[in-house]
Scaffold this motif. Structure first.
Motif, PDB file in Angstrom:
ATOM      1  N   TYR A  24       0.835  -1.203   0.000  1.00 57.28           N
ATOM      2  CA  TYR A  24       0.000   0.000   0.000  1.00 57.28           C
ATOM      3  C   TYR A  24       0.874   1.259   0.000  1.00 57.28           C
ATOM      4  CZ  TYR A  24      -3.813   3.181   0.634  1.00 57.28           C
ATOM      5  OH  TYR A  24      -4.707   4.195   0.423  1.00 57.28           O
TER       6      TYR A  24
ATOM      7  N   ARG B 162       2.175   1.654  -3.436  1.00 56.70           N
ATOM      8  CA  ARG B 162       1.120   2.142  -4.342  1.00 56.70           C
ATOM      9  C   ARG B 162       0.883   3.634  -4.138  1.00 56.70           C
ATOM     10  NH1 ARG B 162      -3.627  -1.275  -2.540  1.00 56.70           N
ATOM     11  NH2 ARG B 162      -4.818   0.029  -3.950  1.00 56.70           N
TER      12      ARG B 162
ATOM     13  N   LEU C   1      -6.787  -4.257  -6.884  1.00 59.80           N
ATOM     14  CA  LEU C   1      -5.796  -4.020  -5.824  1.00 59.80           C
ATOM     15  C   LEU C   1      -6.478  -3.513  -4.554  1.00 59.80           C
ATOM     16  CD1 LEU C   1      -2.780  -2.309  -7.690  1.00 59.80           C
ATOM     17  CD2 LEU C   1      -3.070  -4.713  -7.094  1.00 59.80           C
ATOM     18  N   ILE C   2      -7.455  -2.624  -4.718  1.00 62.00           N
ATOM     19  CA  ILE C   2      -8.170  -2.099  -3.544  1.00 62.00           C
ATOM     20  C   ILE C   2      -8.955  -3.229  -2.879  1.00 62.00           C
ATOM     21  CG2 ILE C   2      -9.918  -0.465  -2.715  1.00 62.00           C
ATOM     22  CD1 ILE C   2      -9.331   1.276  -5.187  1.00 62.00           C
TER      23      ILE C   2
ATOM     24  N   SER D 223      -6.695  -5.646  -1.103  1.00 62.81           N
ATOM     25  CA  SER D 223      -6.075  -5.006   0.056  1.00 62.81           C
ATOM     26  C   SER D 223      -7.062  -4.960   1.230  1.00 62.81           C
ATOM     27  CB  SER D 223      -5.629  -3.594  -0.347  1.00 62.81           C
ATOM     28  OG  SER D 223      -5.374  -2.797   0.776  1.00 62.81           O
ATOM     29  N   ILE D 224      -8.267  -4.479   0.963  1.00 60.64           N
ATOM     30  CA  ILE D 224      -9.246  -4.352   2.062  1.00 60.64           C
ATOM     31  C   ILE D 224      -9.643  -5.749   2.557  1.00 60.64           C
ATOM     32  CG2 ILE D 224     -11.566  -3.560   2.706  1.00 60.64           C
ATOM     33  CD1 ILE D 224     -11.202  -1.307   0.591  1.00 60.64           C
TER      34      ILE D 224
ATOM     35  N   LYS E 130      -7.331  -7.738   4.921  1.00 56.51           N
ATOM     36  CA  LYS E 130      -7.393  -7.359   6.339  1.00 56.51           C
ATOM     37  C   LYS E 130      -8.658  -7.919   6.985  1.00 56.51           C
ATOM     38  CE  LYS E 130      -6.240  -3.383   4.646  1.00 56.51           C
ATOM     39  NZ  LYS E 130      -5.665  -2.158   4.133  1.00 56.51           N
TER      40      LYS E 130
ATOM     41  N   PHE F 224     -14.301   8.480  -2.836  1.00 51.85           N
ATOM     42  CA  PHE F 224     -12.968   8.044  -3.261  1.00 51.85           C
ATOM     43  C   PHE F 224     -12.964   7.746  -4.768  1.00 51.85           C
ATOM     44  CE2 PHE F 224     -10.147   4.077  -3.019  1.00 51.85           C
ATOM     45  CZ  PHE F 224      -8.972   4.786  -3.019  1.00 51.85           C
TER      46      PHE F 224
HETATM   47  N1  URA Z   1      -7.996   1.115   1.715  1.00 51.51           N
HETATM   48  C1  URA Z   1      -7.222   0.001   1.815  1.00 51.51           C
HETATM   49  O1  URA Z   1      -7.101  -0.578   2.880  1.00 51.51           O
HETATM   50  N2  URA Z   1      -6.587  -0.446   0.719  1.00 51.51           N
HETATM   51  C2  URA Z   1      -6.699   0.172  -0.480  1.00 51.51           C
HETATM   52  O2  URA Z   1      -6.103  -0.291  -1.431  1.00 51.51           O
HETATM   53  C3  URA Z   1      -7.501   1.315  -0.578  1.00 51.51           C
HETATM   54  C4  URA Z   1      -8.142   1.775   0.547  1.00 51.51           C
END
Ligand code: URA
Length: 445
Positions: free
Chosen positions: A165, A168, A179-180, A183-184, A187, A207
């Motif tokens: 991140y 990026r 990718l977003i 990534s989210i 988690k 966003f």
């Molecule tokens: N929030 C995130 O955790 N990852 C992203 O890629 C964008 C927003």
């Protein structure tokens, strides 16, 4: 693995094998692939995107790069809420205690404000002593004990995402839907959730300002969640004006406490209740959205929700007295009203201008290293569509200096446009997105 060959294939629009993506990500996390090669790969992805199996492989590799917040032994539904980011959005501060008071475990991992949007961690840290940097062990013990922990991304969880991140962010490759989504969801899956509610913001302050991109992001996350037994439901909510009145960290905590005590602005309550009803449905605590709404009202009117917030603040080292007496939270010394410059109708309260105004007052950041001043911000009490008279008070600026207060008023002058007729504002909640498809919200009951 020969990294330039992988970059080359992605650059030329070819799909990589899941095993290749996995090796690339894990080797990068281990420090065996340099930033310049990963940056080139990310830029190739920016233009060529990832297909579903590549996106899943990326998410799995990021999860496997670290530890998990294992809560699978709990006999409770484990539901989190994630927002794509907004201005004045303090729904997490309300939802976490309300849900925990209703028997839904909430391991809530949040972020900091960046760009024009605020972040839950910064808001929580405006409570003196509140510690958001919990270890996974501390978070697990707290969820076991009181049903909720509100923390930042720890060093142990998805370290590959943290590193990617940052890269990026520095290489203009953040805004790529796969990718977003990976990534989210990396988690969220690492929190061992049994369900996730997404608040997808739409409108000029969001966003991804194109609704079709927001829907594509929600659908990508729904697809990833489905593979991991984590059903995802998304609501599309309005971010063409700030949510609620307060914008600025301490001011937002005060407003969230007001809602937990049964008060607060109507728009904030409506969005929070709709998101919460979805959380209760996903957690099988409510049989219908209507029942979920009633349960939330009862959690607030009985005092259980505010008591749970007090418990969370205490458990995380914060001064819990602020929950019963928010005047203990310090605000900036200068307080100046902003008045309507003419008769007319409020056409816009532009969230980006307001968010940038909070940053200029010192309440947000332009880089991750910046310190934020929690005590500054705006309370904007007008909404699009309101008819106002010249000289009517529309907002209050909380600032450190007279010069900052004047700059804040100038920002409000840009954000709050008054004209002769109302413009069309977005519905507060416009769509619901599930694995079954996209439904307009007037179908909800
Ligand atoms: N929030 C995130 O955790 N990852 C992203 O890629 C964008 C927003």
């Amino acid at each position: 693995m020969i990294v330039p060959r992988l970059i080359e294939r992605k650059r030329d629009g070819k799909a990589l094998e899941p095993a290749e993506i996995r090796e690339l990500v894990l080797e990068y996390a281990a420090g065996n692939v340099p930033d310049y090669q990963m940056a080139a790969f990310l830029m190739a992805v920016f233009f060529r995107s990832l297909d579903k199996s590549e996106m899943t492989a990326l998410m799995e590799a990021m999860i496997d790069s670290g530890d998990r917040l294992d809560l699978s032994h709990l006999q409770l539904p484990r539901i989190d809420k994630h927002s794509t980011g907004g201005v004045g959005d303090k729904t997490s501060l309300i939802l976490a205690p309300v849900m925990a008071s209703l028997g839904v475990a909430v391991p809530m991992m949040s972020g900091r404000g960046l760009g024009h949007t605020g972040g839950t961690l910064d808001k929580l840290e405006s409570i003196p002593g509140f510690r958001t940097s919990l270890t996974l062990d501390e978070a697990r013990r707290q969820v076991e004990k009181i049903g909720c922990a509100m923390l930042g991304q720890t060093l142990e969880i998805v370290p590959a995402d943290r590193k990617l991140y940052a890269l990026r962010d520095a290489t203009a490759t953040v805004e790529v839907i796969p990718l977003i989504a990976a990534s989210i969801m990396s988690k969220k899956i690492s929190e061992s959730l049994t369900g996730l509610v997404l608040d997808i913001k739409s409108g000029s302050g969001s966003f991804l300002p194109e609704l079709k991109d927001e829907i594509a992001l929600a659908q990508a996350m729904i697809g990833l969640g489905a593979d991991y037994g984590c059903p995802v439901v998304a609501l599309v909510t309005a971010m063409d004006r700030p949510l609620g009145f307060a914008c600025g960290n301490t001011l937002e905590v005060v407003e969230a406490i007001d809602v937990l005590n049964g008060g607060g602005p109507a728009d904030l309550i409506e969005v929070t209740v709709e998101l919460g009803a979805e959380m209760l449905l996903l957690g099988s605590k409510a049989g219908s959205r209507g029942e979920g709404r009633t349960m939330m009202q009862e959690a607030v009117s009985s005092g259980r929700a505010i008591a749970k917030f007090e418990e969370i603040v205490q458990a995380q080292g914060g001064d819990a007295r602020v929950v019963r007496d928010p005047s203990r939270l310090g605000l900036a010394p200068i307080r100046r009203e902003y008045y309507a410059p003419r008769d007319g109708v409020v056409q816009t309260v532009e969230p980006r201008a307001v968010g940038h105004g909070v940053i200029e007052l010192g309440g947000g950041r332009t880089s991750m290293e910046d310190e934020v001043d929690p005590a500054v911000g705006f309370v904007i009490t007008c909404k699009p569509g309101d008819r106002v008279k010249r000289g009517a008070p529309l907002a209050v600026v909380h600032a450190r200096t007279e010069a900052d207060a004047e700059a804040g008023k100038r920002r409000l002058g840009e954000a709050i446009v008054i004209g002769d007729a109302a413009l069309r504002a977005l519905p507060l909640v416009s769509h619901r997105i599930t694995a079954a498809g996209v439904e307009p919200v007037n179908a909800l009951s």
